[in-house]
Design a protein around this motif. Sequence first.
Motif, PDB file in Angstrom:
ATOM      1  N   THR A 166       5.291  12.230  -0.933  1.00 15.81           N
ATOM      2  CA  THR A 166       5.072  11.418   0.269  1.00 15.81           C
ATOM      3  C   THR A 166       4.602  10.037  -0.166  1.00 15.81           C
ATOM      4  N   PHE A 167       5.196   9.004   0.417  1.00 17.00           N
ATOM      5  CA  PHE A 167       4.751   7.638   0.128  1.00 17.00           C
ATOM      6  C   PHE A 167       4.125   7.025   1.373  1.00 17.00           C
ATOM      7  N   ILE A 168       2.939   6.462   1.197  1.00 20.12           N
ATOM      8  CA  ILE A 168       2.275   5.728   2.276  1.00 20.12           C
ATOM      9  C   ILE A 168       2.070   4.301   1.795  1.00 20.12           C
ATOM     10  N   GLU A 169       2.651   3.340   2.508  1.00 15.52           N
ATOM     11  CA  GLU A 169       2.450   1.942   2.132  1.00 15.52           C
ATOM     12  C   GLU A 169       1.210   1.406   2.825  1.00 15.52           C
ATOM     13  N   GLY A 170       0.248   0.929   2.045  1.00 17.85           N
ATOM     14  CA  GLY A 170      -0.961   0.374   2.631  1.00 17.85           C
ATOM     15  C   GLY A 170      -1.976   0.062   1.562  1.00 17.85           C
ATOM     16  N   ARG A 171      -3.033  -0.594   2.003  1.00 19.24           N
ATOM     17  CA  ARG A 171      -4.083  -1.023   1.078  1.00 19.24           C
ATOM     18  C   ARG A 171      -5.189   0.011   1.041  1.00 19.24           C
ATOM     19  N   ILE A 172      -5.782   0.142  -0.124  1.00 24.39           N
ATOM     20  CA  ILE A 172      -6.857   1.112  -0.306  1.00 24.39           C
ATOM     21  C   ILE A 172      -8.116   0.682   0.449  1.00 24.39           C
ATOM     22  N   SER A 173      -8.151  -0.566   0.903  1.00 30.19           N
ATOM     23  CA  SER A 173      -9.288  -1.050   1.678  1.00 30.19           C
ATOM     24  C   SER A 173      -9.185  -0.697   3.158  1.00 30.19           C
ATOM     25  N   SER A 174      -8.057  -0.127   3.572  1.00 26.69           N
ATOM     26  CA  SER A 174      -7.890   0.247   4.974  1.00 26.69           C
ATOM     27  C   SER A 174      -8.425   1.665   5.199  1.00 26.69           C
ATOM     28  N   GLU A 175      -9.516   1.768   5.946  1.00 28.41           N
ATOM     29  CA  GLU A 175     -10.157   3.062   6.165  1.00 28.41           C
ATOM     30  C   GLU A 175      -9.183   4.056   6.819  1.00 28.41           C
ATOM     31  N   ALA A 176      -8.441   3.579   7.797  1.00 31.44           N
ATOM     32  CA  ALA A 176      -7.536   4.483   8.519  1.00 31.44           C
ATOM     33  C   ALA A 176      -6.453   5.025   7.585  1.00 31.44           C
ATOM     34  N   ILE A 177      -5.914   4.161   6.760  1.00 26.12           N
ATOM     35  CA  ILE A 177      -4.837   4.581   5.858  1.00 26.12           C
ATOM     36  C   ILE A 177      -5.368   5.511   4.775  1.00 26.12           C
ATOM     37  N   VAL A 178      -6.542   5.201   4.252  1.00 24.11           N
ATOM     38  CA  VAL A 178      -7.130   6.066   3.215  1.00 24.11           C
ATOM     39  C   VAL A 178      -7.458   7.432   3.809  1.00 24.11           C
ATOM     40  N   LYS A 179      -7.976   7.444   5.050  1.00 19.27           N
ATOM     41  CA  LYS A 179      -8.267   8.722   5.718  1.00 19.27           C
ATOM     42  C   LYS A 179      -7.010   9.571   5.833  1.00 19.27           C
ATOM     43  N   GLU A 180      -5.927   8.924   6.269  1.00 18.49           N
ATOM     44  CA  GLU A 180      -4.655   9.632   6.410  1.00 18.49           C
ATOM     45  C   GLU A 180      -4.206  10.199   5.066  1.00 18.49           C
ATOM     46  N   ALA A 181      -4.314   9.371   4.028  1.00 19.01           N
ATOM     47  CA  ALA A 181      -3.856   9.805   2.701  1.00 19.01           C
ATOM     48  C   ALA A 181      -4.714  10.960   2.186  1.00 19.01           C
ATOM     49  N   ILE A 182      -6.021  10.887   2.398  1.00 21.92           N
ATOM     50  CA  ILE A 182      -6.918  11.942   1.916  1.00 21.92           C
ATOM     51  C   ILE A 182      -6.667  13.237   2.668  1.00 21.92           C
ATOM     52  N   GLU A 183      -6.409  13.123   3.963  1.00 21.55           N
ATOM     53  CA  GLU A 183      -6.139  14.324   4.746  1.00 21.55           C
ATOM     54  C   GLU A 183      -4.913  15.071   4.229  1.00 21.55           C
ATOM     55  N   ARG A 184      -4.013  14.327   3.609  1.00 20.30           N
ATOM     56  CA  ARG A 184      -2.786  14.945   3.105  1.00 20.30           C
ATOM     57  C   ARG A 184      -2.903  15.327   1.639  1.00 20.30           C
ATOM     58  N   SER A 185      -4.087  15.184   1.063  1.00 21.48           N
ATOM     59  CA  SER A 185      -4.257  15.436  -0.365  1.00 21.48           C
ATOM     60  C   SER A 185      -5.558  16.194  -0.619  1.00 21.48           C
TER      61      SER A 185
END
Length: 85
Positions: A48-67
């Motif tokens: 799975t690829f998620i394009e976004g910055r590691i400084s974005s809380e929402a994007i990091v939350k999404e990525a962590i939920e999937r990992s």
Amino acid sequence: MLVTGGAGLLGSHIVDRLIDTHEVVVLDDLSTGSMDNLAIHVDNKRFTFIEGRISSEAIVKEAIERSKQLVQSTTYLDNSIVGFI
Ligand SMILES: NC(=O)c1ccc[n+]([C@@H]2O[C@H](COP(=O)([O-])OP(=O)(O)OC[C@H]3O[C@@H](n4cnc5c(N)ncnc54)[C@H](O)[C@@H]3O)[C@@H](O)[C@H]2O)c1
């Protein structure tokens, strides 16, 4: 497994090694990395690829939920940390 900076030089090689045995989520803003480095994985169901910055809380939350585990290979964290793996 979440690989931040997974579209970069080192990160993409880490993905190459992990993909046979893990579900791999890559979070990358493509600032210096490239999807070319991940081209062989884009059709893999475990990738799975998620394009976004590691400084974005929402994007990091999404990525962590999937990992469940993290490998961090980003170069910049909004200019506050340079060089991290
Ligand atoms: N290449 C080497 O020989 C080497 C040696 C020792 C240490 N390192 C360190 O390992 C890390 C990775 O090196 P590399 O050569 O793969 O670099 P790289 O630039 O190829 O990879 C870094 C990746 O992180 C992504 N990225 C940068 N900032 C981001 C952000 N804020 N949010 C999301 N993604 C972001 C970039 O798009 C890129 O895909 C760096 O921290 C580097 O300092 C590299």
